[in-house]
Motif scaffolding. Sequence first.
Motif, PDB file in Angstrom:
ATOM      1  N   ALA A  86     -16.609  21.346  -0.211  1.00 16.83           N
ATOM      2  CA  ALA A  86     -16.601  22.143  -1.439  1.00 16.83           C
ATOM      3  C   ALA A  86     -15.747  21.485  -2.523  1.00 16.83           C
ATOM      4  O   ALA A  86     -15.567  22.046  -3.603  1.00 16.83           O
ATOM      5  CB  ALA A  86     -16.074  23.545  -1.144  1.00 16.83           C
ATOM      6  N   GLY A  87     -15.207  20.283  -2.232  1.00 19.65           N
ATOM      7  CA  GLY A  87     -14.376  19.571  -3.199  1.00 19.65           C
ATOM      8  C   GLY A  87     -12.940  20.056  -3.258  1.00 19.65           C
ATOM      9  O   GLY A  87     -12.199  19.674  -4.154  1.00 19.65           O
ATOM     10  N   GLU A  88     -12.530  20.876  -2.304  1.00 17.90           N
ATOM     11  CA  GLU A  88     -11.157  21.387  -2.277  1.00 17.90           C
ATOM     12  C   GLU A  88     -10.237  20.372  -1.610  1.00 17.90           C
ATOM     13  O   GLU A  88     -10.582  19.776  -0.588  1.00 17.90           O
ATOM     14  CB  GLU A  88     -11.104  22.714  -1.510  1.00 17.90           C
ATOM     15  N   PHE A  89      -9.043  20.188  -2.169  1.00 16.35           N
ATOM     16  CA  PHE A  89      -8.086  19.212  -1.661  1.00 16.35           C
ATOM     17  C   PHE A  89      -7.639  19.589  -0.257  1.00 16.35           C
ATOM     18  O   PHE A  89      -7.360  20.752   0.017  1.00 16.35           O
ATOM     19  CB  PHE A  89      -6.848  19.134  -2.548  1.00 16.35           C
ATOM     20  N   ARG A  90      -7.562  18.596   0.612  1.00 15.82           N
ATOM     21  CA  ARG A  90      -7.082  18.812   1.978  1.00 15.82           C
ATOM     22  C   ARG A  90      -5.929  17.891   2.341  1.00 15.82           C
ATOM     23  O   ARG A  90      -5.453  17.907   3.461  1.00 15.82           O
ATOM     24  CB  ARG A  90      -8.229  18.634   2.987  1.00 15.82           C
ATOM     25  N   SER A  91      -5.463  17.073   1.373  1.00 15.31           N
ATOM     26  CA  SER A  91      -4.290  16.230   1.610  1.00 15.31           C
ATOM     27  C   SER A  91      -3.616  15.907   0.283  1.00 15.31           C
ATOM     28  O   SER A  91      -4.164  16.174  -0.786  1.00 15.31           O
ATOM     29  CB  SER A  91      -4.672  14.925   2.312  1.00 15.31           C
ATOM     30  N   ASP A  92      -2.427  15.322   0.391  1.00  9.53           N
ATOM     31  CA  ASP A  92      -1.756  14.805  -0.797  1.00  9.53           C
ATOM     32  C   ASP A  92      -2.534  13.611  -1.327  1.00  9.53           C
ATOM     33  O   ASP A  92      -3.357  13.023  -0.631  1.00  9.53           O
ATOM     34  CB  ASP A  92      -0.338  14.354  -0.457  1.00  9.53           C
ATOM     35  N   GLN A  93      -2.239  13.234  -2.551  1.00 13.80           N
ATOM     36  CA  GLN A  93      -2.834  12.065  -3.184  1.00 13.80           C
ATOM     37  C   GLN A  93      -1.929  10.860  -2.935  1.00 13.80           C
ATOM     38  O   GLN A  93      -0.712  10.971  -3.034  1.00 13.80           O
ATOM     39  CB  GLN A  93      -2.950  12.347  -4.679  1.00 13.80           C
ATOM     40  N   VAL A  94      -2.521   9.715  -2.599  1.00 10.32           N
ATOM     41  CA  VAL A  94      -1.758   8.477  -2.391  1.00 10.32           C
ATOM     42  C   VAL A  94      -2.458   7.328  -3.094  1.00 10.32           C
ATOM     43  O   VAL A  94      -3.627   7.434  -3.476  1.00 10.32           O
ATOM     44  CB  VAL A  94      -1.602   8.139  -0.885  1.00 10.32           C
ATOM     45  N   GLY A  95      -1.764   6.210  -3.251  1.00 15.94           N
ATOM     46  CA  GLY A  95      -2.363   5.014  -3.818  1.00 15.94           C
ATOM     47  C   GLY A  95      -3.359   4.395  -2.848  1.00 15.94           C
ATOM     48  O   GLY A  95      -3.195   4.502  -1.634  1.00 15.94           O
ATOM     49  N   LEU A  96      -4.392   3.766  -3.390  1.00 18.36           N
ATOM     50  CA  LEU A  96      -5.398   3.077  -2.586  1.00 18.36           C
ATOM     51  C   LEU A  96      -5.275   1.586  -2.858  1.00 18.36           C
ATOM     52  O   LEU A  96      -5.326   1.160  -4.020  1.00 18.36           O
ATOM     53  CB  LEU A  96      -6.804   3.570  -2.950  1.00 18.36           C
ATOM     54  N   TYR A  97      -5.089   0.789  -1.799  1.00 21.10           N
ATOM     55  CA  TYR A  97      -4.821  -0.643  -1.938  1.00 21.10           C
ATOM     56  C   TYR A  97      -5.744  -1.453  -1.037  1.00 21.10           C
ATOM     57  O   TYR A  97      -6.103  -0.994   0.053  1.00 21.10           O
ATOM     58  CB  TYR A  97      -3.362  -0.944  -1.578  1.00 21.10           C
ATOM     59  N   VAL A  98      -6.089  -2.657  -1.471  1.00 24.34           N
ATOM     60  CA  VAL A  98      -6.945  -3.539  -0.692  1.00 24.34           C
ATOM     61  C   VAL A  98      -6.197  -4.025   0.544  1.00 24.34           C
ATOM     62  O   VAL A  98      -5.049  -4.466   0.457  1.00 24.34           O
ATOM     63  CB  VAL A  98      -7.407  -4.747  -1.535  1.00 24.34           C
ATOM     64  N   ASN A  99      -6.856  -3.911   1.692  1.00 26.50           N
ATOM     65  CA  ASN A  99      -6.333  -4.402   2.976  1.00 26.50           C
ATOM     66  C   ASN A  99      -4.967  -3.847   3.336  1.00 26.50           C
ATOM     67  O   ASN A  99      -4.164  -4.512   3.979  1.00 26.50           O
ATOM     68  CB  ASN A  99      -6.294  -5.930   2.994  1.00 26.50           C
ATOM     69  N   SER A 100      -4.685  -2.631   2.932  1.00 24.76           N
ATOM     70  CA  SER A 100      -3.425  -1.970   3.257  1.00 24.76           C
ATOM     71  C   SER A 100      -3.701  -0.486   3.465  1.00 24.76           C
ATOM     72  O   SER A 100      -4.326   0.149   2.615  1.00 24.76           O
ATOM     73  CB  SER A 100      -2.415  -2.174   2.120  1.00 24.76           C
ATOM     74  N   THR A 101      -3.241   0.049   4.583  1.00 25.84           N
ATOM     75  CA  THR A 101      -3.508   1.450   4.884  1.00 25.84           C
ATOM     76  C   THR A 101      -2.457   2.356   4.265  1.00 25.84           C
ATOM     77  O   THR A 101      -1.265   2.152   4.464  1.00 25.84           O
ATOM     78  CB  THR A 101      -3.549   1.675   6.410  1.00 25.84           C
ATOM     79  N   SER A 102      -2.922   3.329   3.495  1.00 23.87           N
ATOM     80  CA  SER A 102      -2.057   4.372   2.921  1.00 23.87           C
ATOM     81  C   SER A 102      -2.246   5.636   3.739  1.00 23.87           C
ATOM     82  O   SER A 102      -3.364   5.950   4.159  1.00 23.87           O
ATOM     83  CB  SER A 102      -2.438   4.658   1.464  1.00 23.87           C
ATOM     84  N   HIS A 103      -1.158   6.367   3.944  1.00 23.95           N
ATOM     85  CA  HIS A 103      -1.226   7.613   4.721  1.00 23.95           C
ATOM     86  C   HIS A 103      -0.878   8.793   3.813  1.00 23.95           C
ATOM     87  O   HIS A 103       0.187   8.814   3.207  1.00 23.95           O
ATOM     88  CB  HIS A 103      -0.260   7.546   5.900  1.00 23.95           C
ATOM     89  N   ALA A 104      -1.794   9.742   3.731  1.00 25.84           N
ATOM     90  CA  ALA A 104      -1.594  10.938   2.916  1.00 25.84           C
ATOM     91  C   ALA A 104      -1.123  12.079   3.817  1.00 25.84           C
ATOM     92  O   ALA A 104      -1.784  12.422   4.797  1.00 25.84           O
ATOM     93  CB  ALA A 104      -2.887  11.325   2.208  1.00 25.84           C
ATOM     94  N   ASP A 105       0.013  12.652   3.478  1.00 31.94           N
ATOM     95  CA  ASP A 105       0.551  13.784   4.227  1.00 31.94           C
ATOM     96  C   ASP A 105      -0.123  15.078   3.796  1.00 31.94           C
ATOM     97  O   ASP A 105      -0.968  15.100   2.922  1.00 31.94           O
ATOM     98  CB  ASP A 105       2.065  13.887   3.997  1.00 31.94           C
ATOM     99  N   ASN A 106       0.304  16.159   4.413  1.00 33.69           N
ATOM    100  CA  ASN A 106      -0.149  17.494   4.044  1.00 33.69           C
ATOM    101  C   ASN A 106      -1.635  17.698   4.306  1.00 33.69           C
ATOM    102  O   ASN A 106      -2.297  18.438   3.589  1.00 33.69           O
ATOM    103  CB  ASN A 106       0.177  17.751   2.576  1.00 33.69           C
TER     104      ASN A 106
END
Length: 140
Positions: A86-106
Amino acid sequence: MKKYLFKSVWTKTFVTGLALFALTGATTVSAAGGYWTISQERVSAYGDWSEFGSANVKQTNSNVASFNGDALPNSLGYNVRLINNAGEFRSDQVGLYVNSTSHADNNSGLAGYSYYADVRSQYYEPNQSTVKLHFSADEL
């Protein structure tokens, strides 16, 4: 006699190492409990969120989602978060980077349900783009 002893010791060492490798690999895979989904998404200019890409089914009760960029054409950067159908947020927003994993909390998503990566360009980015990434609704 010495040749036979060497082969026997080498064989035992090899078989033991192989068994340890197999057990460690199986433990790591099952402990992670999730999988990557590859998604390609069209991202609008000026900080608007992307269109829906491919879904990932959440496998665990982890409070963390994982994102990794594969192709990010705009040089001003991107952010990403997990959303439901439904387009509702289910996590925090984080940066997106090439070849690097970002972890979004919440991450409030529930195991067994499908979720999507929602990519956003920077608010000062004048160009639309097509982004390729892989993500998981679980912590990987």
